[in-house]
Scaffold this active site. Structure first.
Site, PDB file in Angstrom:
ATOM      1  N   CYS A 139       0.801  -1.218   0.000  1.00  0.00           N
ATOM      2  CA  CYS A 139       0.000   0.000   0.000  1.00  0.00           C
ATOM      3  C   CYS A 139       0.840   1.276   0.000  1.00  0.00           C
ATOM      4  O   CYS A 139       0.292   2.378  -0.011  1.00  0.00           O
ATOM      5  CB  CYS A 139      -0.965  -0.018   1.181  1.00  0.00           C
ATOM      6  SG  CYS A 139      -2.060  -1.449   1.128  1.00  0.00           S
ATOM      7  N   HIS A 142      -2.244   7.993   6.493  1.00  0.00           N
ATOM      8  CA  HIS A 142      -2.587   6.690   5.920  1.00  0.00           C
ATOM      9  C   HIS A 142      -3.954   6.268   6.451  1.00  0.00           C
ATOM     10  O   HIS A 142      -4.792   5.798   5.691  1.00  0.00           O
ATOM     11  CB  HIS A 142      -1.506   5.670   6.280  1.00  0.00           C
ATOM     12  CG  HIS A 142      -1.655   4.361   5.593  1.00  0.00           C
ATOM     13  ND1 HIS A 142      -1.691   4.248   4.218  1.00  0.00           N
ATOM     14  CD2 HIS A 142      -1.773   3.091   6.073  1.00  0.00           C
ATOM     15  CE1 HIS A 142      -1.821   2.969   3.878  1.00  0.00           C
ATOM     16  NE2 HIS A 142      -1.890   2.253   4.984  1.00  0.00           N
ATOM     17  N   GLU A 185       0.086   5.587  13.867  1.00  0.00           N
ATOM     18  CA  GLU A 185       0.387   6.753  13.041  1.00  0.00           C
ATOM     19  C   GLU A 185       0.239   8.048  13.840  1.00  0.00           C
ATOM     20  O   GLU A 185       1.066   8.967  13.711  1.00  0.00           O
ATOM     21  CB  GLU A 185      -0.513   6.788  11.812  1.00  0.00           C
ATOM     22  CG  GLU A 185      -0.134   7.875  10.822  1.00  0.00           C
ATOM     23  CD  GLU A 185      -0.881   7.775   9.507  1.00  0.00           C
ATOM     24  OE1 GLU A 185      -0.518   8.517   8.576  1.00  0.00           O
ATOM     25  OE2 GLU A 185      -1.843   6.969   9.410  1.00  0.00           O
ATOM     26  N   LYS A 202      -9.461   8.238   3.254  1.00  0.00           N
ATOM     27  CA  LYS A 202      -9.936   6.863   3.085  1.00  0.00           C
ATOM     28  C   LYS A 202     -11.319   6.666   3.696  1.00  0.00           C
ATOM     29  O   LYS A 202     -12.008   5.699   3.369  1.00  0.00           O
ATOM     30  CB  LYS A 202      -8.952   5.874   3.732  1.00  0.00           C
ATOM     31  CG  LYS A 202      -7.657   5.672   2.965  1.00  0.00           C
ATOM     32  CD  LYS A 202      -6.809   4.591   3.608  1.00  0.00           C
ATOM     33  CE  LYS A 202      -5.491   4.386   2.872  1.00  0.00           C
ATOM     34  NZ  LYS A 202      -4.551   5.503   3.066  1.00  0.00           N
ATOM     35  N   HIS A 226      -9.788   2.161   0.805  1.00  0.00           N
ATOM     36  CA  HIS A 226      -8.347   1.965   0.683  1.00  0.00           C
ATOM     37  C   HIS A 226      -8.037   1.383  -0.694  1.00  0.00           C
ATOM     38  O   HIS A 226      -8.359   0.230  -0.976  1.00  0.00           O
ATOM     39  CB  HIS A 226      -7.888   1.018   1.792  1.00  0.00           C
ATOM     40  CG  HIS A 226      -6.416   0.901   1.942  1.00  0.00           C
ATOM     41  ND1 HIS A 226      -5.517   1.469   1.064  1.00  0.00           N
ATOM     42  CD2 HIS A 226      -5.656   0.256   2.878  1.00  0.00           C
ATOM     43  CE1 HIS A 226      -4.284   1.193   1.456  1.00  0.00           C
ATOM     44  NE2 HIS A 226      -4.357   0.458   2.552  1.00  0.00           N
ATOM     45  N   PHE A 253       1.946  -3.527   3.859  1.00  0.00           N
ATOM     46  CA  PHE A 253       2.345  -4.822   4.386  1.00  0.00           C
ATOM     47  C   PHE A 253       3.820  -5.075   4.041  1.00  0.00           C
ATOM     48  O   PHE A 253       4.266  -4.788   2.928  1.00  0.00           O
ATOM     49  CB  PHE A 253       1.503  -5.935   3.772  1.00  0.00           C
ATOM     50  CG  PHE A 253       0.090  -6.022   4.286  1.00  0.00           C
ATOM     51  CD1 PHE A 253      -0.367  -5.189   5.290  1.00  0.00           C
ATOM     52  CD2 PHE A 253      -0.793  -6.957   3.759  1.00  0.00           C
ATOM     53  CE1 PHE A 253      -1.666  -5.285   5.765  1.00  0.00           C
ATOM     54  CE2 PHE A 253      -2.097  -7.064   4.225  1.00  0.00           C
ATOM     55  CZ  PHE A 253      -2.534  -6.221   5.229  1.00  0.00           C
TER      56      PHE A 253
END
Length: 422
Positions: free
Chosen positions: A168, A308, A319, A340, A345, A408
């Site tokens: 991502c 994010h 975050e 998002k 996402h 990831f």
């Protein structure tokens, strides 16, 4: 060696909240959710039965039948967004355009998952009786770099050409690569961004098996709720966003409009866990710190962070911890939002979408909101004294915006954009 300045001269988008840049931006500012029941396949037996799909897209309006045989949906989205961005930039009308110095770097976190699913599924059902029988376009439709290849062939751009895969964080990494190649003098312009289309059984089922997706099937439009205590996972999205990055003098020489300037980029690794972010946000902090250093900027120069912010229980907390740790007092003066909450996402395309939102926030002095935050729905692990832009966009001067993407494998990538000034 003096580094060249890099600006954004074109934008293109096909997203869950709009099939062009203007519609996407207006819907983001208005706080419109793109989530709805899945239509790409029958999801009635899946734990998650909704997603943020692109709407009203007709492939036959963009490609002939012969071309469609070569294109997975993700590549279709990438080409459509690239066409918009190239047209918006006007670069094709530039006198004496040197196509050897125009590149294409379009990322995908997964690539042609639907193509792989179809071909592997056909063999699983029919292979024992019929033997191997694969579409000759199977491999070139599936691979994650092929959108870049198609775009370069369509325009005859012979410059640097490749795809980027870092889950991502992929399209933020693509933007950073394009930025670096231009400022080092290796290219005059690069078509860059990301594309993804994974809302199919393997994608939804795979993420469901990890307990990564929201299962709020009774209310899809409110399911993506970053920073809310009731968040239960992310909402899958799809689409593509493409930006035209260009060397400043090259852009000025042809009279290009300039949206904003790319100020810097930072990267890091969590080196912690296969899928989870570092609980204290160490990798996120390092990526943001590296981006600020690269841009020659200080925390107080940033007015907006497009986080994010996936709406996962652990990721949102880590975050925020990273932002508080790095930005100190400035963390309470800047605006924070997760778009998002509206778009879902977009996996490998999410960084490009959020970079576009950051560019437009800087250009228009508007911070888009994080929707779906309910009064009293507060996580005790999140510092709510920070200036989260909840539920309603905010008009404010945005000199510079920072956009985070984490993937990831512990991949972290941060892009900073700022107002263009002579």
């Amino acid at each position: 060696m003096e580094l060249k300045r890099v600006v954004v001269t074109g934008l293109g988008a096909i997203t869950p909240i709009g099939n062009d840049v203007e519609t996407t931006w207006l819907n983001a500012v208005a706080g419109k959710s793109g989530a709805a029941p899945i239509t790409h396949f029958d999801a009635s037996k899946f734990k998650t039965q909704f997603a943020c799909e692109v709407k009203g897209y007709n492939a036959n309006e963009h490609f002939d039948r012969k071309k469609l045989r070569q294109l997975d949906l993700y590549a279709q989205y990438g080409i459509v967004a690239a066409r918009q961005a190239v047209a918006d930039s006007g670069i094709e009308e530039a006198a004496n355009l040197n196509r050897d110095r125009v590149g294409v770097i379009v990322a995908a976190g997964i690539g042609g998952l639907h193509t792989f699913e179809e071909e592997a599924g056909y063999y699983a059902v029919n292979g024992a009786e019929q033997g191997p029988k694969y579409n000759p376009f199977f491999i070139p439709k599936m691979i994650a770099d092929i959108a870049s290849g198609h775009i370069s062939m369509e325009y005859g751009y012979h410059g640097p050409n490749f795809g980027v895969v870092s889950a991502c964080a992929s399209s933020n990494n693509a933007i950073i690569d394009a930025f670096n190649l231009i400022r080092l003098g290796k290219a005059d312009a690069i078509v860059t961004g990301g594309a993804e289309a994974a809302i199919f059984p393997a994608g939804v089922g795979g993420f469901n098996s990890m307990h990564a997706l929201s299962t709020r099937n009774d209310s899809p439009e409110t399911a993506s709720r970053p920073f809310s205590a009731s968040r239960d996972g992310f909402v899958m999205g799809e689409g593509s966003v493409v930006l035209i990055l260009e060397e400043l003098e090259h852009a000025k020489a042809r009279g290009a409009k300039i949206y904003a300037e790319i100020a810097g980029g930072g990267m890091s690794a969590d080196a912690h866990h296969l899928t989870a972010t570092h609980p204290e946000g160490l990798g996120a902090k390092l990526a943001m710190s590296n981006a600020l250093e690269d841009a020659g900027m200080k925390p107080e120069d940033i007015d907006y962070i497009n986080v994010h912010g996936t709406s996962t229980p652990v990721g949102d907390i880590s975050e925020v911890k990273a932002i508080v740790e790095l930005f100190g007092d400035q963390a309470h003066k800047l605006n924070i939002s997760s778009t998002k909450s509206m778009t879902g996402h977009l996996l490998g395309a999410t960084g490009a979408l959020e970079a576009m939102f950051s560019v437009l926030a800087v250009k228009n002095d508007i911070v888009p909101p994080t929707i779906n935050h309910e009064e009293g729905d507060n996580d005790e692990n999140i510092d709510y004294t920070l200036n989260f832009t909840f539920n309603k966009a905010e008009n404010r001067p945005v000199r510079a915006a920072l956009s985070n993407s984490f993937g990831f494998g512990g991949h972290n990538a941060t892009v900073i954009v700022k107002k263009y000034e002579e």
